[in-house]
Motif scaffolding. Structure first.
Motif, PDB file in Angstrom:
ATOM      1  N   PRO A 149       0.807  -1.219   0.000  1.00  0.00           N
ATOM      2  CA  PRO A 149       0.000   0.000   0.000  1.00  0.00           C
ATOM      3  C   PRO A 149       0.838   1.266   0.000  1.00  0.00           C
ATOM      4  CG  PRO A 149      -0.315  -1.252   2.044  1.00  0.00           C
ATOM      5  CD  PRO A 149       0.721  -1.969   1.267  1.00  0.00           C
ATOM      6  N   PRO A 150       0.392   2.303  -0.698  1.00  0.00           N
ATOM      7  CA  PRO A 150       1.100   3.589  -0.645  1.00  0.00           C
ATOM      8  C   PRO A 150       0.797   4.372   0.626  1.00  0.00           C
ATOM      9  CG  PRO A 150      -0.700   3.696  -2.240  1.00  0.00           C
ATOM     10  CD  PRO A 150      -0.653   2.285  -1.735  1.00  0.00           C
ATOM     11  N   ARG A 151      -0.247   3.962   1.378  1.00  0.00           N
ATOM     12  CA  ARG A 151      -0.480   4.543   2.704  1.00  0.00           C
ATOM     13  C   ARG A 151       0.402   3.788   3.683  1.00  0.00           C
ATOM     14  NH1 ARG A 151      -5.960   7.139   4.009  1.00  0.00           N
ATOM     15  NH2 ARG A 151      -5.073   6.975   6.091  1.00  0.00           N
ATOM     16  N   THR A 152       0.914   4.510   4.668  1.00  0.00           N
ATOM     17  CA  THR A 152       1.836   3.859   5.622  1.00  0.00           C
ATOM     18  C   THR A 152       1.109   3.276   6.833  1.00  0.00           C
ATOM     19  OG1 THR A 152       2.159   6.011   6.642  1.00  0.00           O
ATOM     20  CG2 THR A 152       3.795   5.314   5.029  1.00  0.00           C
ATOM     21  N   ASP A 153      -0.227   3.493   6.913  1.00  0.00           N
ATOM     22  CA  ASP A 153      -0.930   3.035   8.112  1.00  0.00           C
ATOM     23  C   ASP A 153      -1.834   1.831   7.856  1.00  0.00           C
ATOM     24  OD1 ASP A 153      -2.660   4.421   6.504  1.00  0.00           O
ATOM     25  OD2 ASP A 153      -3.520   5.668   8.078  1.00  0.00           O
ATOM     26  N   VAL A 154      -1.551   1.102   6.773  1.00  0.00           N
ATOM     27  CA  VAL A 154      -2.317  -0.116   6.498  1.00  0.00           C
ATOM     28  C   VAL A 154      -1.636  -1.252   7.273  1.00  0.00           C
ATOM     29  CG1 VAL A 154      -3.118  -1.677   4.680  1.00  0.00           C
ATOM     30  CG2 VAL A 154      -2.926   0.778   4.220  1.00  0.00           C
ATOM     31  N   PRO A 155      -2.407  -2.038   8.036  1.00  0.00           N
ATOM     32  CA  PRO A 155      -1.789  -3.035   8.917  1.00  0.00           C
ATOM     33  C   PRO A 155      -0.921  -4.049   8.171  1.00  0.00           C
ATOM     34  CG  PRO A 155      -4.185  -2.973   9.225  1.00  0.00           C
ATOM     35  CD  PRO A 155      -3.875  -2.022   8.125  1.00  0.00           C
ATOM     36  N   ALA A 156       0.376  -4.009   8.410  1.00  0.00           N
ATOM     37  CA  ALA A 156       1.318  -4.869   7.689  1.00  0.00           C
ATOM     38  C   ALA A 156       1.136  -6.334   8.042  1.00  0.00           C
ATOM     39  CB  ALA A 156       2.744  -4.432   8.009  1.00  0.00           C
ATOM     40  N   GLU A 157       0.752  -6.600   9.302  1.00  0.00           N
ATOM     41  CA  GLU A 157       0.718  -8.001   9.737  1.00  0.00           C
ATOM     42  C   GLU A 157      -0.376  -8.811   9.047  1.00  0.00           C
ATOM     43  OE1 GLU A 157       0.377  -5.373  11.660  1.00  0.00           O
ATOM     44  OE2 GLU A 157      -1.583  -5.458  12.614  1.00  0.00           O
ATOM     45  N   GLU A 158      -1.325  -8.121   8.397  1.00  0.00           N
ATOM     46  CA  GLU A 158      -2.358  -8.870   7.665  1.00  0.00           C
ATOM     47  C   GLU A 158      -1.862  -9.333   6.297  1.00  0.00           C
ATOM     48  OE1 GLU A 158      -6.060  -6.868   7.168  1.00  0.00           O
ATOM     49  OE2 GLU A 158      -6.124  -6.276   9.272  1.00  0.00           O
ATOM     50  N   PHE A 159      -0.699  -8.824   5.881  1.00  0.00           N
ATOM     51  CA  PHE A 159      -0.219  -9.136   4.543  1.00  0.00           C
ATOM     52  C   PHE A 159       0.557 -10.450   4.541  1.00  0.00           C
ATOM     53  CE2 PHE A 159      -1.664  -4.999   3.827  1.00  0.00           C
ATOM     54  CZ  PHE A 159      -1.740  -4.791   2.455  1.00  0.00           C
TER      55      PHE A 159
END
Ligand code: BGC
Length: 439
Positions: free
Chosen positions: A368-378
């Motif tokens: 994501p280009p937003r930095t606040d998307v939860p990384a741990e779901e990826f």
């Protein structure tokens, strides 16, 4: 920067999407359009003048690309139940058919609600022709704060926002089938430069596999392979000089990179001239081929084929480009005039949200280009790409995917590569490339 842990979860509901056939259209010079997209408000999906109908032109019609778009549209329709989506696909990897299709709609004064486009230079002809609305209002403070700076810059022209990016792909990847490389006895992680990769290809060919899954039916996969090899062999400064058209001293490096591609040639898919990029990628999935060079949209296809990252397929930065993240972005825009202004605004706002980017990027194989998307779901692969992005010293735009070079110049480069794929003449092609970008 980093990817945070804001929870953007949302119950999932399958939305019913109506698809219509592929649009036609031939390449034409972009002109302004003047119709005002009059609209009734009765929700009739067959009425092209219906403001509650969002017509979207895109080229994501298979595998992870299709899954990603569906996830995005499902999420949007959960919030906008009154909306009807009319998908209007113009299939063809890397937008090979979309530009002409969109242009002919604009010329005919029948703009769609929105269409897929690369931020950066690709926006320029549309902005110069005054056919895109300013999106400064859609770019809320929340979006401005959350987006990565380089992506915000690419979304603007002349200081005005005109696009909403949904993802960041990486171009400088080398994907491989783990069983195949183990069977051959080569370790992709130990390959430091594009020349050594040729030696690995020779070992793979000796073992009876296709070394490099690749298609030559279209020119773009070879243009992107060349720009990546060129970067891997000659580094950032030389690459930047090429982009800047500062061609003094570039004749030899450009010829060297073309010559290496010419030597890769005998190691590509035997059916390269008759397949599409995803069919080439499928050869890595089935284990007929060892490697492929693609953007990480290829990874979306591994996931939809249910292969396990690290066990069945894996990834390294293309040899010689470690520490670089060549960015390929996708965005949506608002043609002006617009057949469904309110719904289009709502869609673009949604594209800029955590929820949209969480849903879209996982199947797409992008971050994501937003930095606040939860990384741990990826999934683990995308978490690794996020770590590589964070650690990358340089985030480059690309020639092939529209961000670095004016579309007219890009088209000329593609034509030069189409000729190269017929003649395999290194010298003439090198001269032509320098003539195209040079003063
Ligand atoms: C686009 C990707 C797409 C790829 C292959 C790129 O130019 O940015 O979204 O998956 O082409 O079609």
């Amino acid at each position: 920067m980093g990817w945070g842990d804001t929870d953007g979860s949302n119950a999932s509901r399958r939305a019913v999407l109506r698809r219509v056939g592929m649009i036609g259209g031939t390449a034409v010079v972009l002109a302004g359009c003047t119709s005002d997209g009059n609209a009734s408000d009765d929700g009739d999906a067959n009425d092209p003048d219906d403001t509650s109908q969002l017509e979207l032109i895109h080229w994501w019609t298979a595998g992870g690309e299709e899954d990603a778009l569906e996830a995005l549209l499902d999420g949007f329709l959960e919030e906008h139940e009154e909306g009807v989506i009319e998908e209007n696909p113009a299939p063809g990897g890397a937008g090979s058919a979309l530009n002409a299709a969109v242009q002919s709609r604009l010329i005919d004064e029948e703009p769609p609600s929105t269409f897929q486009i690369w931020p950066g230079e690709a926006l320029r002809p549309f902005v110069d022709s005054n056919v895109l609305a300013a999106l400064d209002d859609i770019w809320s403070d929340d979006m401005r704060e959350a987006y990565i700076d380089s992506v915000r810059e690419l979304s603007q022209r002349n200081g005005v926002y005109v696009a909403v990016p949904v993802n960041i792909h990486r171009l400088n990847n080398l994907f491989y089938n783990v069983d195949v490389v183990e069977d051959v006895g080569v370790d992709p992680r130990s390959v430091d430069d594009p020349e050594t990769l040729l030696e690995v290809f020779e070992a793979v060919a000796d073992a009876g596999y296709t070394p490099l899954a690749h298609q030559t039916q279209d020119a773009w996969p070879t243009v992107q392979l060349w720009e990546t090899v060129f970067l891997g062999q000659h580094g950032l400064e030389t690459f930047q000089s090429f982009l800047d058209g500062d061609v003094d001293g570039l004749a030899e490096p450009v010829a060297e990179s073309l010559s290496l591609i010419e030597r890769y040639r005998e190691h590509v898919s035997p059916d390269a001239s008759s397949i599409a990029w995803d069919e080439a990628n499928a050869q890595v999935i089935t284990g007929d081929a060892a490697f492929t060079h693609q953007g990480d949209w290829a990874a979306g296809h591994y996931s939809s084929a249910e292969l396990t990252y690290g066990e069945e397929w894996s990834h390294v930065a293309f040899p010689g480009t470690d520490g670089v993240y060549t960015m390929v972005l996708d965005s949506f825009v608002m043609p002006d005039p617009n057949p469904s202004p309110e719904l289009t605004s709502a869609f673009l706002q949604y594209c800029g949200s955590v929820d949209a980017q969480r849903r879209f990027n996982q199947p797409k194989g992008s971050i994501p280009p937003r930095t606040d998307v939860p990384a741990e779901e990826f999934p683990p692969f995308l978490q690794d790409q996020m770590a590589d992005f964070d650690a990358s010293g340089d985030q480059l735009p690309t020639i092939t995917h529209g961000s670095a070079i004016h579309p007219a110049t890009k088209n000329q480069l593609e034509e030069a590569f189409a000729s190269f794929l017929e003649s395999w003449n290194v010298e003439t092609t090198a001269e032509r490339l320098l003539e195209i970008v040079g003063p």
